[in-house]
Design an enzyme around this catalytic site. Structure first.
Site, PDB file in Angstrom:
ATOM      1  N   LYS A  56       0.833  -1.208   0.000  1.00  0.00           N
ATOM      2  CA  LYS A  56       0.000   0.000   0.000  1.00  0.00           C
ATOM      3  C   LYS A  56       0.872   1.264   0.000  1.00  0.00           C
ATOM      4  O   LYS A  56       0.669   2.169  -0.790  1.00  0.00           O
ATOM      5  CB  LYS A  56      -0.931   0.039   1.231  1.00  0.00           C
ATOM      6  CG  LYS A  56      -1.835  -1.162   1.377  1.00  0.00           C
ATOM      7  CD  LYS A  56      -2.714  -1.059   2.604  1.00  0.00           C
ATOM      8  CE  LYS A  56      -1.972  -1.145   3.930  1.00  0.00           C
ATOM      9  NZ  LYS A  56      -1.316  -2.427   4.199  1.00  0.00           N
ATOM     10  N   ARG A  94     -10.137   0.857   8.209  1.00  0.00           N
ATOM     11  CA  ARG A  94      -9.742  -0.488   8.626  1.00  0.00           C
ATOM     12  C   ARG A  94     -10.836  -1.199   9.402  1.00  0.00           C
ATOM     13  O   ARG A  94     -10.661  -2.348   9.773  1.00  0.00           O
ATOM     14  CB  ARG A  94      -8.523  -0.369   9.535  1.00  0.00           C
ATOM     15  CG  ARG A  94      -7.201  -0.568   8.839  1.00  0.00           C
ATOM     16  CD  ARG A  94      -6.146  -0.203   9.847  1.00  0.00           C
ATOM     17  NE  ARG A  94      -4.996  -1.020   9.745  1.00  0.00           N
ATOM     18  CZ  ARG A  94      -3.863  -0.646   9.164  1.00  0.00           C
ATOM     19  NH1 ARG A  94      -3.777   0.519   8.570  1.00  0.00           N
ATOM     20  NH2 ARG A  94      -2.818  -1.429   9.185  1.00  0.00           N
ATOM     21  N   ARG A 110      11.610  -5.182   5.428  1.00  0.00           N
ATOM     22  CA  ARG A 110      11.423  -3.753   5.102  1.00  0.00           C
ATOM     23  C   ARG A 110      12.380  -2.857   5.895  1.00  0.00           C
ATOM     24  O   ARG A 110      12.604  -3.042   7.088  1.00  0.00           O
ATOM     25  CB  ARG A 110       9.985  -3.341   5.398  1.00  0.00           C
ATOM     26  CG  ARG A 110       9.776  -1.832   5.279  1.00  0.00           C
ATOM     27  CD  ARG A 110       8.344  -1.429   5.340  1.00  0.00           C
ATOM     28  NE  ARG A 110       7.598  -2.135   6.351  1.00  0.00           N
ATOM     29  CZ  ARG A 110       6.272  -2.266   6.339  1.00  0.00           C
ATOM     30  NH1 ARG A 110       5.561  -1.741   5.361  1.00  0.00           N
ATOM     31  NH2 ARG A 110       5.672  -2.919   7.298  1.00  0.00           N
ATOM     32  N   ARG A 137      10.766  -0.830  11.432  1.00  0.00           N
ATOM     33  CA  ARG A 137       9.619  -0.564  12.312  1.00  0.00           C
ATOM     34  C   ARG A 137       9.567  -1.568  13.449  1.00  0.00           C
ATOM     35  O   ARG A 137       9.885  -2.732  13.266  1.00  0.00           O
ATOM     36  CB  ARG A 137       8.321  -0.641  11.484  1.00  0.00           C
ATOM     37  CG  ARG A 137       7.982   0.652  10.806  1.00  0.00           C
ATOM     38  CD  ARG A 137       6.896   0.535   9.781  1.00  0.00           C
ATOM     39  NE  ARG A 137       5.730  -0.225  10.203  1.00  0.00           N
ATOM     40  CZ  ARG A 137       4.638  -0.368   9.455  1.00  0.00           C
ATOM     41  NH1 ARG A 137       4.577   0.213   8.257  1.00  0.00           N
ATOM     42  NH2 ARG A 137       3.613  -1.066   9.877  1.00  0.00           N
ATOM     43  N   ARG A 187      -0.793  -8.767  13.464  1.00  0.00           N
ATOM     44  CA  ARG A 187      -1.285  -7.798  12.468  1.00  0.00           C
ATOM     45  C   ARG A 187      -2.127  -8.484  11.403  1.00  0.00           C
ATOM     46  O   ARG A 187      -3.162  -7.973  10.986  1.00  0.00           O
ATOM     47  CB  ARG A 187      -0.103  -7.052  11.838  1.00  0.00           C
ATOM     48  CG  ARG A 187       0.494  -6.028  12.793  1.00  0.00           C
ATOM     49  CD  ARG A 187       1.878  -5.592  12.378  1.00  0.00           C
ATOM     50  NE  ARG A 187       1.926  -4.982  11.072  1.00  0.00           N
ATOM     51  CZ  ARG A 187       3.043  -4.815  10.366  1.00  0.00           C
ATOM     52  NH1 ARG A 187       4.207  -5.217  10.873  1.00  0.00           N
ATOM     53  NH2 ARG A 187       3.011  -4.244   9.199  1.00  0.00           N
TER      54      ARG A 187
HETATM   55  P1  AP5 Z   1       4.835  -1.438   1.896  1.00  0.00           P
HETATM   56  O1  AP5 Z   1       4.479  -0.689   0.656  1.00  0.00           O
HETATM   57  O2  AP5 Z   1       5.559  -0.742   2.972  1.00  0.00           O
HETATM   58  O3  AP5 Z   1       3.543  -2.235   2.462  1.00  0.00           O
HETATM   59  P2  AP5 Z   1       2.236  -1.742   3.220  1.00  0.00           P
HETATM   60  O4  AP5 Z   1       1.075  -2.412   2.555  1.00  0.00           O
HETATM   61  O5  AP5 Z   1       2.218  -0.264   3.320  1.00  0.00           O
HETATM   62  O6  AP5 Z   1       2.461  -2.447   4.606  1.00  0.00           O
HETATM   63  P3  AP5 Z   1       2.335  -1.888   6.115  1.00  0.00           P
HETATM   64  O7  AP5 Z   1       3.085  -2.864   6.947  1.00  0.00           O
HETATM   65  O8  AP5 Z   1       2.738  -0.452   6.172  1.00  0.00           O
HETATM   66  O9  AP5 Z   1       0.817  -2.033   6.354  1.00  0.00           O
HETATM   67  P4  AP5 Z   1       0.132  -2.064   7.728  1.00  0.00           P
HETATM   68  O10 AP5 Z   1      -1.274  -1.957   7.291  1.00  0.00           O
HETATM   69  O11 AP5 Z   1       0.466  -3.234   8.540  1.00  0.00           O
HETATM   70  O12 AP5 Z   1       0.794  -0.853   8.530  1.00  0.00           O
HETATM   71  P5  AP5 Z   1       0.334   0.656   8.822  1.00  0.00           P
HETATM   72  O13 AP5 Z   1       1.542   1.485   8.888  1.00  0.00           O
HETATM   73  O14 AP5 Z   1      -0.762   1.049   7.915  1.00  0.00           O
HETATM   74  O15 AP5 Z   1       5.686  -2.714   1.403  1.00  0.00           O
HETATM   75  C1  AP5 Z   1       6.158  -3.680   2.322  1.00  0.00           C
HETATM   76  C2  AP5 Z   1       7.512  -4.204   1.859  1.00  0.00           C
HETATM   77  O16 AP5 Z   1       7.362  -4.945   0.647  1.00  0.00           O
HETATM   78  C3  AP5 Z   1       8.546  -3.105   1.561  1.00  0.00           C
HETATM   79  O17 AP5 Z   1       9.799  -3.513   2.000  1.00  0.00           O
HETATM   80  C4  AP5 Z   1       8.497  -2.956   0.033  1.00  0.00           C
HETATM   81  O18 AP5 Z   1       9.744  -2.546  -0.485  1.00  0.00           O
HETATM   82  C5  AP5 Z   1       8.125  -4.364  -0.419  1.00  0.00           C
HETATM   83  N1  AP5 Z   1       7.270  -4.373  -1.596  1.00  0.00           N
HETATM   84  C6  AP5 Z   1       6.202  -3.566  -1.835  1.00  0.00           C
HETATM   85  N2  AP5 Z   1       5.632  -3.868  -3.031  1.00  0.00           N
HETATM   86  C7  AP5 Z   1       6.351  -4.910  -3.539  1.00  0.00           C
HETATM   87  C8  AP5 Z   1       6.246  -5.687  -4.738  1.00  0.00           C
HETATM   88  N3  AP5 Z   1       5.291  -5.435  -5.646  1.00  0.00           N
HETATM   89  N4  AP5 Z   1       7.153  -6.689  -4.940  1.00  0.00           N
HETATM   90  C9  AP5 Z   1       8.113  -6.937  -4.011  1.00  0.00           C
HETATM   91  N5  AP5 Z   1       8.269  -6.236  -2.867  1.00  0.00           N
HETATM   92  C10 AP5 Z   1       7.394  -5.235  -2.632  1.00  0.00           C
HETATM   93  O19 AP5 Z   1      -0.289   0.525  10.297  1.00  0.00           O
HETATM   94  C11 AP5 Z   1       0.537   0.231  11.400  1.00  0.00           C
HETATM   95  C12 AP5 Z   1      -0.261   0.264  12.691  1.00  0.00           C
HETATM   96  O20 AP5 Z   1      -0.815   1.584  12.900  1.00  0.00           O
HETATM   97  C13 AP5 Z   1      -1.476  -0.669  12.770  1.00  0.00           C
HETATM   98  O21 AP5 Z   1      -1.092  -1.983  13.149  1.00  0.00           O
HETATM   99  C14 AP5 Z   1      -2.333   0.037  13.831  1.00  0.00           C
HETATM  100  O22 AP5 Z   1      -1.838  -0.175  15.122  1.00  0.00           O
HETATM  101  C15 AP5 Z   1      -2.123   1.512  13.476  1.00  0.00           C
HETATM  102  N6  AP5 Z   1      -3.113   2.002  12.490  1.00  0.00           N
HETATM  103  C16 AP5 Z   1      -2.842   2.488  11.244  1.00  0.00           C
HETATM  104  N7  AP5 Z   1      -3.959   2.827  10.613  1.00  0.00           N
HETATM  105  C17 AP5 Z   1      -4.999   2.552  11.460  1.00  0.00           C
HETATM  106  C18 AP5 Z   1      -6.408   2.664  11.351  1.00  0.00           C
HETATM  107  N8  AP5 Z   1      -6.989   3.134  10.230  1.00  0.00           N
HETATM  108  N9  AP5 Z   1      -7.161   2.277  12.415  1.00  0.00           N
HETATM  109  C19 AP5 Z   1      -6.597   1.804  13.553  1.00  0.00           C
HETATM  110  N10 AP5 Z   1      -5.258   1.646  13.716  1.00  0.00           N
HETATM  111  C20 AP5 Z   1      -4.466   2.024  12.672  1.00  0.00           C
HETATM  112 MG    MG Z   2       2.453   1.140   4.898  1.00  0.00          MG
END
Ligand code: AP5
Ligand code: MG
Length: 218
Positions: free
Chosen positions: A15, A90, A128, A162, A173
């Site tokens: 994402k 979410r 990552r 992270r 997660r």
């Molecule tokens: P990346 O693009 O970083 O993936 P991502 O989908 O953004 O993954 P996240 O881990 O950030 O998602 P998340 O939903 O767990 O975390 P968030 O920060 O939103 O890519 C991942 C890796 O893969 C990278 O190394 C990249 O280089 C590689 N990659 C990408 N695309 C690729 C491809 N096509 N091929 C190969 N490699 C690839 O949330 C974190 C925490 O915040 C949550 O757990 C919660 O506690 C809180 N939070 C956030 N939003 C909310 C909400 N709306 N409500 C409640 N709590 C929330």
């Molecule tokens: Mg992300």
């Protein structure tokens, strides 16, 4: 019509990677609730402490708090022509709030589901690394930096990992995602606003797929 582009998908699906490309090329702001709360957690206030504690478990922050933050952020001037939501909504409560917000702000909602199989998510998250200066996202397995643990654009800066990117936290997660967020895919599908892209393709190719979807959806 101006658009809210909602990027959906499991932890590590890509994402953030796609949201950064969309921001760069479409000129719309990327609003990542995960990044916003990680930044907020760095302060030394009781709220920051609370956010840090929840994020480090891999569970979700309360709907009330997330909704307040998203409401405030998306009502700023730079969101007038639309914006990209990465990691929101979410939960069902958050999705309902977004419907109201979209009407209030005059935007149409399109959800893009970045589909990646669960088997690859552990490597994507544990591998990552992020540049703390520009936010560039690397991966030791799939997108290693040119220099050892340093950003290509900022070679003097060490990349960071992270605290929730451990094998143990990823299990929580993923479970949280399956229980609370995955059902939202059906919600957007039922109203014909869900578009799926293959998250196993090269990131540039995925971006092109998303661009084609958005052009066709205008
Ligand atoms: P990346 O693009 O970083 O993936 P991502 O989908 O953004 O993954 P996240 O881990 O950030 O998602 P998340 O939903 O767990 O975390 P968030 O920060 O939103 O890519 C991942 C890796 O893969 C990278 O190394 C990249 O280089 C590689 N990659 C990408 N695309 C690729 C491809 N096509 N091929 C190969 N490699 C690839 O949330 C974190 C925490 O915040 C949550 O757990 C919660 O506690 C809180 N939070 C956030 N939003 C909310 C909400 N709306 N409500 C409640 N709590 C929330
Ligand atoms: Mg992300």
């Amino acid at each position: 019509m101006s658009k809210i582009i909602v990027l959906m998908g499991a932890p590590g699906a890509g994402k953030g990677t796609q949201a950064r490309l969309l921001q760069e090329r479409l000129g719309l702001p990327q609003i990542s609730t995960g990044d916003m709360f990680r930044a907020l957690a760095e302060a030394s206030t009781p709220l920051a402490e609370e956010v840090r504690a929840v994020q480090s478990t891999g569970k979700l922050i309360s709907d009330d708090l997330v909704i307040r933050v998203v409401h405030e952020r998306t009502n700023r001037e730079d969101c007038k022509s639309g914006y990209i939501l990465d990691g929101f909504p979410r939960t069902t409560v958050q999705a309902t709030m977004l419907e109201r917000l979209a009407v209030e702000q005059g935007h149409k909602v399109s959800a893009i589901f970045v589909d990646a199989p669960f088997e690859v998510l552990e490597k994507r998250t544990t591998g990552r690394r992020i540049c703390p200066v520009c936010g560039e996202i690397y991966n030791v397995y799939f997108k290693p930096p040119k220099f050892d643990n340093a950003c290509d654009q900022h070679p003097e800066t060490q990349l960071i990992q992270r605290t929730d990117d451990t094998a143990e936290k990823i299990k929580v997660r993923l479970e949280t995602y399956k229980q609370q967020t995955e059902p939202l895919l059906e919600y957007y599908k039922a109203s014909k606003r869900l578009f799926k892209v293959d998250g196993m393709r090269d990131p540039q190719k995925i971006y092109e797929d998303i661009e084609a979807i958005l052009t066709g959806d205008d």
